[in-house]
Design a protein around this motif. Structure first.
Motif, PDB file in Angstrom:
ATOM      1  N   ARG A 258       9.750  -7.881  -5.204  1.00 37.64           N
ATOM      2  CA  ARG A 258      10.333  -9.223  -5.320  1.00 37.64           C
ATOM      3  C   ARG A 258       9.271 -10.276  -5.631  1.00 37.64           C
ATOM      4  NH1 ARG A 258      12.324 -10.448   0.779  1.00 37.64           N
ATOM      5  NH2 ARG A 258      10.336 -10.219   1.816  1.00 37.64           N
ATOM      6  N   TYR A 259       8.006  -9.930  -5.440  1.00 43.54           N
ATOM      7  CA  TYR A 259       6.962 -10.888  -5.777  1.00 43.54           C
ATOM      8  C   TYR A 259       6.486 -10.707  -7.219  1.00 43.54           C
ATOM      9  CZ  TYR A 259       6.532 -12.466  -0.936  1.00 43.54           C
ATOM     10  OH  TYR A 259       6.773 -13.022   0.291  1.00 43.54           O
TER      11      TYR A 259
ATOM     12  N   GLY B  11       0.636  -5.321  -4.460  1.00 42.23           N
ATOM     13  CA  GLY B  11      -0.345  -5.373  -3.359  1.00 42.23           C
ATOM     14  C   GLY B  11       0.308  -5.589  -2.011  1.00 42.23           C
TER      15      GLY B  11
ATOM     16  N   LEU C  80      15.553  -6.194  -4.097  1.00 43.80           N
ATOM     17  CA  LEU C  80      16.651  -5.310  -3.684  1.00 43.80           C
ATOM     18  C   LEU C  80      17.656  -6.138  -2.892  1.00 43.80           C
ATOM     19  CD1 LEU C  80      17.714  -2.365  -3.519  1.00 43.80           C
ATOM     20  CD2 LEU C  80      16.511  -2.160  -1.355  1.00 43.80           C
TER      21      LEU C  80
ATOM     22  N   PRO D 279       0.810  -1.225   0.000  1.00 45.31           N
ATOM     23  CA  PRO D 279       0.000   0.000   0.000  1.00 45.31           C
ATOM     24  C   PRO D 279       0.841   1.272   0.000  1.00 45.31           C
ATOM     25  CG  PRO D 279      -0.289  -1.267   2.048  1.00 45.31           C
ATOM     26  CD  PRO D 279       0.450  -2.132   1.093  1.00 45.31           C
TER      27      PRO D 279
ATOM     28  N   LEU E 127      -0.215  -0.673  10.235  1.00 45.81           N
ATOM     29  CA  LEU E 127      -1.520  -0.805   9.582  1.00 45.81           C
ATOM     30  C   LEU E 127      -1.455  -0.231   8.179  1.00 45.81           C
ATOM     31  CD1 LEU E 127      -3.824   0.502  12.470  1.00 45.81           C
ATOM     32  CD2 LEU E 127      -3.562  -1.881  11.732  1.00 45.81           C
TER      33      LEU E 127
ATOM     34  N   GLY F  88       3.948   1.764  -1.285  1.00 45.48           N
ATOM     35  CA  GLY F  88       4.548   1.955  -2.607  1.00 45.48           C
ATOM     36  C   GLY F  88       3.500   2.292  -3.661  1.00 45.48           C
TER      37      GLY F  88
HETATM   38  C1  LIG Z   1      -1.483 -11.341   8.052  1.00 45.22           C
HETATM   39  C2  LIG Z   1      -1.576  -9.860   8.170  1.00 45.22           C
HETATM   40  C3  LIG Z   1      -2.820  -9.275   8.328  1.00 45.22           C
HETATM   41  C4  LIG Z   1      -2.939  -7.899   8.422  1.00 45.22           C
HETATM   42  N1  LIG Z   1      -4.169  -7.367   8.578  1.00 45.22           N
HETATM   43  C5  LIG Z   1      -4.302  -6.029   8.615  1.00 45.22           C
HETATM   44  C6  LIG Z   1      -5.568  -5.435   8.735  1.00 45.22           C
HETATM   45  O1  LIG Z   1      -6.588  -6.115   8.868  1.00 45.22           O
HETATM   46  N2  LIG Z   1      -5.663  -4.085   8.742  1.00 45.22           N
HETATM   47  C7  LIG Z   1      -4.548  -3.295   8.588  1.00 45.22           C
HETATM   48  O2  LIG Z   1      -4.686  -2.066   8.535  1.00 45.22           O
HETATM   49  N3  LIG Z   1      -3.320  -3.837   8.500  1.00 45.22           N
HETATM   50  C8  LIG Z   1      -3.171  -5.179   8.499  1.00 45.22           C
HETATM   51  N4  LIG Z   1      -1.928  -5.726   8.412  1.00 45.22           N
HETATM   52  C9  LIG Z   1      -0.759  -4.832   8.321  1.00 45.22           C
HETATM   53  C10 LIG Z   1      -0.632  -4.227   6.917  1.00 45.22           C
HETATM   54  O3  LIG Z   1      -0.837  -5.221   5.948  1.00 45.22           O
HETATM   55  C11 LIG Z   1       0.728  -3.562   6.757  1.00 45.22           C
HETATM   56  O4  LIG Z   1       0.902  -2.610   7.791  1.00 45.22           O
HETATM   57  C12 LIG Z   1       0.856  -2.863   5.420  1.00 45.22           C
HETATM   58  O5  LIG Z   1       0.634  -3.751   4.349  1.00 45.22           O
HETATM   59  C13 LIG Z   1       2.252  -2.236   5.279  1.00 45.22           C
HETATM   60  O6  LIG Z   1       2.371  -1.698   3.995  1.00 45.22           O
HETATM   61  P1  LIG Z   1       3.790  -1.521   3.309  1.00 45.22           P
HETATM   62  O7  LIG Z   1       3.521  -0.979   1.950  1.00 45.22           O
HETATM   63  O8  LIG Z   1       4.686  -0.777   4.202  1.00 45.22           O
HETATM   64  O9  LIG Z   1       4.423  -2.980   3.212  1.00 45.22           O
HETATM   65  P2  LIG Z   1       3.923  -4.334   2.536  1.00 45.22           P
HETATM   66  O10 LIG Z   1       2.462  -4.389   2.373  1.00 45.22           O
HETATM   67  O11 LIG Z   1       4.557  -5.404   3.326  1.00 45.22           O
HETATM   68  O12 LIG Z   1       4.571  -4.296   1.083  1.00 45.22           O
HETATM   69  C14 LIG Z   1       5.960  -4.377   0.924  1.00 45.22           C
HETATM   70  C15 LIG Z   1       6.292  -4.895  -0.469  1.00 45.22           C
HETATM   71  O13 LIG Z   1       7.712  -4.904  -0.595  1.00 45.22           O
HETATM   72  C16 LIG Z   1       8.122  -6.095  -1.261  1.00 45.22           C
HETATM   73  N5  LIG Z   1       9.491  -6.406  -0.872  1.00 45.22           N
HETATM   74  C17 LIG Z   1       9.926  -6.878   0.322  1.00 45.22           C
HETATM   75  N6  LIG Z   1      11.266  -7.010   0.299  1.00 45.22           N
HETATM   76  C18 LIG Z   1      11.686  -6.616  -0.935  1.00 45.22           C
HETATM   77  C19 LIG Z   1      12.954  -6.536  -1.569  1.00 45.22           C
HETATM   78  N7  LIG Z   1      14.063  -6.892  -0.955  1.00 45.22           N
HETATM   79  N8  LIG Z   1      13.004  -6.111  -2.865  1.00 45.22           N
HETATM   80  C20 LIG Z   1      11.864  -5.761  -3.534  1.00 45.22           C
HETATM   81  N9  LIG Z   1      10.641  -5.816  -2.955  1.00 45.22           N
HETATM   82  C21 LIG Z   1      10.552  -6.234  -1.684  1.00 45.22           C
HETATM   83  C22 LIG Z   1       7.116  -7.141  -0.805  1.00 45.22           C
HETATM   84  O14 LIG Z   1       7.046  -8.184  -1.756  1.00 45.22           O
HETATM   85  C23 LIG Z   1       5.817  -6.316  -0.732  1.00 45.22           C
HETATM   86  O15 LIG Z   1       5.109  -6.379  -1.954  1.00 45.22           O
HETATM   87  C24 LIG Z   1      -1.771  -7.103   8.355  1.00 45.22           C
HETATM   88  C25 LIG Z   1      -0.519  -7.687   8.228  1.00 45.22           C
HETATM   89  C26 LIG Z   1      -0.411  -9.059   8.150  1.00 45.22           C
HETATM   90  C27 LIG Z   1       0.947  -9.692   8.041  1.00 45.22           C
END
Ligand SMILES: Cc1cc2nc3c(=O)[nH]c(=O)nc-3n(C[C@H](O)[C@H](O)[C@H](O)COP(=O)(O)OP(=O)(O)OC[C@H]3O[C@@H](n4cnc5c(N)ncnc54)[C@H](O)[C@@H]3O)c2cc1C
Ligand code: SF4
Length: 471
Positions: free
Chosen positions: A178-179, A183, A220, A157, A444, A159
């Motif tokens: 990396r996936y 999403g 990365l 979310p 979140l 990115g």
């Molecule tokens: C099981 C679960 C349930 C959840 N339920 C809720 C909920 O109900 N409500 C809520 O608000 N929050 C929930 N959360 C938390 C929420 O999903 C996260 O806080 C949010 O997705 C964080 O967003 P982000 O973009 O920082 O990271 P992420 O969503 O983790 O996205 C990071 C992206 O970076 C990519 N990535 C990782 N490492 C690398 C690399 N080395 N090189 C390239 N790409 C990479 C990953 O593949 C991923 O696509 C939940 C989390 C989990 C684990």
């Protein structure tokens, strides 16, 4: 014409219907039904339009909640949608997954007065779902191409929301992940019964159609270093989340082959998306017919227990070392899980694992530590329970972010998170910004979105400054 607002004493709290437990556990479909327009307007009309909107103050995005509730109550749905989307890059996602009981709705004045909260999240979700159906969502069509580029690592979310903001302003944006899909945890973590996968998929499509380039299967640290991205782009946003799972240090875990929560949930989500998942087909990550024990008490644990129920587990038990009141997971999710047949063993921690046997240590709450009382062994005798599958859902921290970044000057804090200026989200490397779980630790979606807005504003300023300096 009488006021269409302040109806909280006449109209009862009425969230969208929830499918009954029998029907919802037989598939992975979302459990909430959609509002119809009359019901959404009626529920919005319960808003008390208070002078100081505590709901707004407790929304991380500062959403103008009373404004869009008023417009929705008056039947001005399109305007309500436009106000809602002006502060929230993904209202239909937040309306589904925000723990509203801890945020906006938990602080609603109508709720505090004992009338039952205004259904803020459900109306917010309904506004964008309606906008999508009606074709009101503005496609991404930048008015100008600015000739500068941004590289974003992580298609979660944070990115995705930053990519949209920056692309709309005319920057060339490449998102690396990396996936094989965009999403982040919206696609491979959060189960479909909370957030239909069609939603992040639709957002990824809209970004691609708007000119955002996705480079999937690019990691990365493996396929490129931060230095390469800095060379290629005028600014970089790191938004690659927190994926290092905390593990049990209980004797016997390794031999008993416990399963990390995200491995289990990713397999289930991939299966639902139609992928071939050998570890699921082999039964290793499928709970069907098994006695499942999930260790942990957060939202991830709730997602695991509810997934196991839907996979047809023989029994599902959640072991949590504190009590119900001190559980980090959303009370609403715990209620749903109980309704679906999950058994909660509060004040219980695994002491030892031996194949199918778990020795469970009864716990008590000791002295407060960091705001919460520390669980300590109660002194009562251990009991034994049997399990065919033990899932560990104990939380996450960022992976070795320093090594991934590959730059010594990228400061990492004591929690393993990338350090970023709280106002600008710029890291210790100029032109490199960071957002989401990578900065906050597990958090979140709504906070990831908030960071995306902050970081994209800072990035735009940084890019404008570059032009001024060059001129
Ligand atoms: C099981 C679960 C349930 C959840 N339920 C809720 C909920 O109900 N409500 C809520 O608000 N929050 C929930 N959360 C938390 C929420 O999903 C996260 O806080 C949010 O997705 C964080 O967003 P982000 O973009 O920082 O990271 P992420 O969503 O983790 O996205 C990071 C992206 O970076 C990519 N990535 C990782 N490492 C690398 C690399 N080395 N090189 C390239 N790409 C990479 C990953 O593949 C991923 O696509 C939940 C989390 C989990 C684990
Ligand atoms: S973004 Fe989350 S906290 Fe803010 S109004 Fe929507 S559901 Fe409530």
């Amino acid at each position: 014409m009488g006021s269409r607002l302040l109806k909280f004493s006449e109209i009862d709290y009425g969230p969208p219907d929830v499918r009954d437990a029998g029907s919802r556990t037989s598939d992975f479909g979302e459990i909430h039904q959609d509002f119809i327009i009359e019901k959404a307007a009626e529920q919005a009309s319960r808003c008390s339009q208070c002078g100081i909107p505590f709901c707004q103050a407790h929304c991380p995005l500062g959403n103008h909640i009373p404004d869009w509730l008023q417009l929705a109550a008056e039947g001005r749905t399109r305007e309500a949608y436009e106000v809602s989307v002006s502060t929230n890059p993904m209202p239909e996602v937040c309306g589904r997954v925000c723990p509203q009981d801890r945020l906006c709705e938990g602080n609603c004045v109508v709720e505090k007065a004992g009338f039952g909260t205004v259904t803020i999240g459900a109306v917010e979700r309904w506004l964008t779902d309606t906008a999508v159906r009606e074709g009101w969502v503005e496609p991404i069509r930048p008015a100008t191409e600015r000739g500068q580029s941004v590289g974003i690592v992580g298609a979660g979310p944070a990115g995705m929301a930053a990519a949209e903001k920056l692309r709309r302003q005319g920057y060339a944006v490449t998102v690396y992940d990396r996936y094989d899909r965009a999403g982040g945890l919206m696609i491979y973590g959060i189960p479909n019964f909370k957030l239909d996968k069609a939603i992040p998929e639709r957002r990824a499509r809209a970004l691609a159609e708007g000119g955002v380039t996705f480079r999937y299967n690019w990691s990365l640290g493996r396929d490129g270093a931060l230095a390469d991205l800095r060379e290629e782009h005028d600014a970089v946003l790191l938004a690659f989340g927190a994926y290092a799972a905390r593990r049990l240090d209980t004797p016997g875990c390794e031999e008993s082959a416990t399963i990390p929560a995200l491995e289990y949930l990713t397999a289930s989500n991939r299966k639902g998306l139609g992928d071939a998942v050998p570890d699921f087909e082999s039964g290793a990550l499928d709970a069907r017919g098994k006695r499942v024990v999930v260790v942990g008490g957060g939202d991830t644990a709730m997602d695991c227990v509810r997934t196991a129920v839907r996979q047809g587990a023989e029994s599902v038990t959640c072991l949590y070392r504190r009590d119900r009141e001190n559980m980090p997971g959303s009370a609403r999710e715990v209620g749903y899980a109980e309704g679906e047949g999950v058994v909660f063993e509060w004040l219980s921690a695994p002491a030892r694992l031996n194949g199918c046997e778990i020795s469970v240590q009864p716990m008590a709450l000791g002295e407060a530590e960091g705001g919460r009382r520390r669980p300590v062994p109660s002194g009562d005798p251990e009991r034994v329970m049997n399990a065919d599958m033990v899932i560990e859902a104990l939380g996450f921290s960022p992976e070795d972010a320093g090594a991934l970044g590959g730059e010594e000057t990228l400061r990492i804090n004591a929690r393993g998170c990338v350090h970023a200026d709280p106002k600008t989200l710029e890291t210790t490397i100029p032109g490199v910004f960071a957002a989401g779980d990578l900065v906050r630790g597990p958090s979140l979606v709504v906070w990831a979105l908030k960071d995306a807005l902050t970081a994209s504003e800072s990035i735009a300023r940084h890019l404008e400054d570059m032009i001024e300096v060059a001129a």
